[in-house]
Design a protein around this motif. Structure first.
Motif, PDB file in Angstrom:
ATOM      1  N   ASN A   1     -21.657 -10.420 -63.972  1.00 43.64           N
ATOM      2  CA  ASN A   1     -22.487  -9.509 -63.173  1.00 43.64           C
ATOM      3  C   ASN A   1     -22.847 -10.093 -61.811  1.00 43.64           C
ATOM      4  O   ASN A   1     -23.704  -9.555 -61.113  1.00 43.64           O
ATOM      5  CB  ASN A   1     -23.768  -9.158 -63.940  1.00 43.64           C
TER       6      ASN A   1
ATOM      7  N   SER B   1     -22.091 -13.758 -69.221  1.00 45.05           N
ATOM      8  CA  SER B   1     -22.469 -12.378 -68.890  1.00 45.05           C
ATOM      9  C   SER B   1     -23.084 -12.317 -67.497  1.00 45.05           C
ATOM     10  O   SER B   1     -22.818 -11.389 -66.725  1.00 45.05           O
ATOM     11  CB  SER B   1     -23.449 -11.837 -69.930  1.00 45.05           C
TER      12      SER B   1
ATOM     13  N   HIS C   1     -26.922  -7.398 -81.732  1.00 45.01           N
ATOM     14  CA  HIS C   1     -26.640  -6.379 -80.711  1.00 45.01           C
ATOM     15  C   HIS C   1     -26.035  -7.029 -79.454  1.00 45.01           C
ATOM     16  O   HIS C   1     -25.140  -6.464 -78.815  1.00 45.01           O
ATOM     17  CB  HIS C   1     -27.913  -5.619 -80.345  1.00 45.01           C
TER      18      HIS C   1
ATOM     19  N   ALA D   1     -17.714  -6.165 -76.574  1.00 39.85           N
ATOM     20  CA  ALA D   1     -17.315  -4.905 -75.938  1.00 39.85           C
ATOM     21  C   ALA D   1     -17.288  -4.999 -74.411  1.00 39.85           C
ATOM     22  O   ALA D   1     -17.011  -4.014 -73.728  1.00 39.85           O
ATOM     23  CB  ALA D   1     -18.251  -3.780 -76.378  1.00 39.85           C
ATOM     24  N   LYS D   2     -17.622  -6.179 -73.879  1.00 42.15           N
ATOM     25  CA  LYS D   2     -17.655  -6.426 -72.423  1.00 42.15           C
ATOM     26  C   LYS D   2     -18.707  -5.577 -71.719  1.00 42.15           C
ATOM     27  O   LYS D   2     -18.580  -5.277 -70.531  1.00 42.15           O
ATOM     28  CB  LYS D   2     -16.267  -6.204 -71.792  1.00 42.15           C
ATOM     29  N   ASP D   3     -19.750  -5.213 -72.451  1.00 47.53           N
ATOM     30  CA  ASP D   3     -20.908  -4.544 -71.862  1.00 47.53           C
ATOM     31  C   ASP D   3     -21.917  -5.636 -71.520  1.00 47.53           C
ATOM     32  O   ASP D   3     -22.880  -5.897 -72.252  1.00 47.53           O
ATOM     33  CB  ASP D   3     -21.502  -3.540 -72.858  1.00 47.53           C
ATOM     34  N   PHE D   4     -21.684  -6.303 -70.402  1.00 44.48           N
ATOM     35  CA  PHE D   4     -22.406  -7.538 -70.110  1.00 44.48           C
ATOM     36  C   PHE D   4     -23.870  -7.299 -69.735  1.00 44.48           C
ATOM     37  O   PHE D   4     -24.708  -8.162 -69.991  1.00 44.48           O
ATOM     38  CB  PHE D   4     -21.668  -8.315 -69.019  1.00 44.48           C
ATOM     39  N   ALA D   5     -24.174  -6.157 -69.170  1.00 39.40           N
ATOM     40  CA  ALA D   5     -25.577  -5.859 -68.855  1.00 39.40           C
ATOM     41  C   ALA D   5     -26.390  -5.764 -70.144  1.00 39.40           C
ATOM     42  O   ALA D   5     -27.492  -6.311 -70.247  1.00 39.40           O
ATOM     43  CB  ALA D   5     -25.670  -4.561 -68.059  1.00 39.40           C
ATOM     44  N   THR D   6     -25.856  -5.064 -71.146  1.00 37.42           N
ATOM     45  CA  THR D   6     -26.545  -4.949 -72.442  1.00 37.42           C
ATOM     46  C   THR D   6     -26.602  -6.298 -73.134  1.00 37.42           C
ATOM     47  O   THR D   6     -27.620  -6.652 -73.754  1.00 37.42           O
ATOM     48  CB  THR D   6     -25.832  -3.925 -73.340  1.00 37.42           C
TER      49      THR D   6
ATOM     50  N   ASN E   1     -22.364  -7.819 -80.174  1.00 39.18           N
ATOM     51  CA  ASN E   1     -21.546  -6.599 -80.115  1.00 39.18           C
ATOM     52  C   ASN E   1     -21.265  -6.186 -78.674  1.00 39.18           C
ATOM     53  O   ASN E   1     -20.150  -5.794 -78.324  1.00 39.18           O
ATOM     54  CB  ASN E   1     -22.234  -5.455 -80.861  1.00 39.18           C
ATOM     55  N   ALA E   2     -22.296  -6.275 -77.832  1.00 35.32           N
ATOM     56  CA  ALA E   2     -22.125  -5.917 -76.415  1.00 35.32           C
ATOM     57  C   ALA E   2     -21.209  -6.921 -75.714  1.00 35.32           C
ATOM     58  O   ALA E   2     -20.382  -6.551 -74.869  1.00 35.32           O
ATOM     59  CB  ALA E   2     -23.489  -5.867 -75.720  1.00 35.32           C
TER      60      ALA E   2
END
Length: 495
Positions: A437, A433, A395, A402-407, A398-399
């Protein structure tokens, strides 16, 4: 090394100095186009007391010339201690930028730009009526000095072509990042860094404020449309670029109307700097004259776009591999180095704090560097905890992609906290990550831990360098880049 890094994690160093500029003494940049992109990590809001201390109370002895004359907005040479880094500090008059919020928004927007073609903006100060900008300091003065007021020798033809090309690249970089307007582009806005490379001052990228007009009072050099409307448009910048090409051709500040008359009359000898005679081909000289005349067309729509200028000027550069300090006849900023190391793509991205490039590189490399380090699951009892650990990692990956660095931080933290497996790549990805942030201290700690797990892993050192640069610890960052680059060199030799 590990002990030293643990000491650094206490972060006793003042965190206010966060210059993004990295000029290691014994490292050669891996590329010449300098299209670094930043996320504002290296931008700081300084206090007035900090800038007052850096300039010894804004002493007149610290004033440096930006425009060659007394101006309402003064530029000072500042020095931060103990970082021992010089900066340029522009102090506006008290009537400039009455709207504090507008000033901060503009400064932060310009501060997001990061390129080796710019003298980058690294901070600002907005207290009371005070408005100040802080930029990288360029020690080898302005183009105006080297063109109009030289002491021993004039700029060579090859260096003049490089100035034109690098300046066009700087303007193209700014344009592609939403800052196509540049105010009062002139020979005082082109500066030379410690290695003699020409850079464009970031100060002209700030939108016009109440302190003055976008162009100097010399109407002979002002774009015609600005005289009509008082507005700057991208084509106005091209016009001003044309006046700079005239400066480079002639070694003098010739009014465009007079220069165009000489060009139309094919009186090139009068236009050209006599110091250049015999040092360039007729074809190259004619091409630069042609580019200048196209930029100076009366109608904005008849002028070329910056991208086409970059292409045309690139074809004129014949000495691309010759260092700028050689062409300038100055001492190299890294002259005291015993060895020159070529940065890898990752090392270069980390040195210029290009987080987008770092993310892309780590994503492409994947877990290749973990091979042989990960726990051998065949000797472990397969449990639901191990499955949960692997799911957290999946997970997180995948984050990360997707550049969803908080996740990504959350999932990688779950993986690490479970303690079932150790992965330096997970630590590296969480470090990036954290940087994305703005959690610089956490990023440094992860990169340090990755080094503990894998002492010979160059990536761990490069990521530490990026975090240390963000904390203003340039000397320590330099050491990390050197170590990481040497480890990469050893790997290369083994392979």
């Amino acid at each position: 090394m590990a002990t030293r890094c643990c000491r650094l994690s206490l972060c006793w160093w003042p965190a206010h100095f966060k210059s993004s500029m990295f000029e290691p003494d014994d490292i050669e940049k891996g590329s010449r186009d300098g299209d670094g992109d930043g996320d504002g990590v290296g931008f700081t809001e300084f206090s007035l007391d900090e800038l007052r201390a850096a300039t010894e109370g804004f002493s007149p002895d610290h004033i440096v010339s930006e425009h060659g004359q007394k101006a309402p907005n003064v530029v000072y040479l500042g020095r931060f201690f103990p970082a021992d880094r010089d900066v340029a500090i522009k102090r506006f008059n008290k009537f400039a930028w009455p709207d504090a919020r507008q000033f901060l928004e503009e400064a932060k927007a310009v501060g997001k730009l990061r390129s080796e073609r710019l003298a980058n903006l690294i901070g600002c100060c907005c207290e009371g009526d005070e408005r100040l900008l802080v930029a990288e300091f360029m020690p080898h003065q302005t183009l105006a000095k080297h063109l109009f007021h030289w002491d021993t020798h004039s700029l060579s033809w090859a260096m003049r072509i490089r100035v034109a090309l690098y300046l066009a690249q700087a303007l193209e970089y700014c344009s592609t990042r939403g800052r196509a307007l540049y105010h009062d582009l002139n020979a005082y806005r082109v500066l030379f860094d410690q290695n003699g490379n020409p850079r464009l001052s970031c100060f002209g990228l700030m939108k016009n404020s109440r302190d003055g007009k976008s162009y100097s009072t010399n109407l002979a050099f002002t774009p015609p449309e600005y005289l009509r409307t008082g507005r700057v448009i991208p084509e106005s910048v091209v016009y001003s670029f044309g006046t700079l090409l005239l400066d480079l051709l002639s070694g003098k500040h010739i009014p465009p109307s007079h220069a165009l008359d000489l060009i139309r009359g094919k009186n090139f000898r009068t236009l050209m700097d006599s110091c250049l005679e015999g040092h360039f081909s007729n074809a190259d000289g004619a091409e630069l004259v042609r580019l200048a005349s196209r930029c100076l067309q009366y109608e904005p729509r008849d002028r070329p776009i910056i991208k086409s200028l970059v292409t045309s000027l690139g074809s004129l550069e014949k000495d691309a591999e010759v260092p700028s300090y050689t062409l300038m006849g100055i001492m190299n900023g890294s002259a005291n180095s015993k060895q020159t190391l070529k940065l890898s793509h990752l090392g270069e991205a980390c040195a210029r704090m290009d987080l987008a490039a770092i993310h892309e590189i780590l994503e492409k490399v994947g877990y290749k560097d973990d091979e042989g380090l990960a726990n051998d699951l065949s000797f472990q009892v397969w449990t639901s905890q191990i499955q949960e650990t692997l799911n957290s990692k999946k997970h997180g990956d995948n984050a990360f992609v997707a550049k969803d660095f908080a996740t990504a931080i959350e999932c990688y933290t779950q993986f690490i906290d479970m303690g079932t497996m150790i992965s330096p790549t997970v630590l590296a990805r969480r470090s990036v990550s954290y940087l994305m942030n703005g959690m610089v201290q956490e990023a440094l700690e992860d990169a340090m831990q990755a080094q503990v797990v894998f002492p010979d892993w160059p990536t761990a050192y490069h990521l530490q360098a990026t975090a240390l640069l963000s904390l203003g610890m340039d000397s320590d960052a330099h050491d990390m880049i050197k170590t990481g680059t040497r480890l990469e060199s050893k790997r290369s030799n083994r392979n």
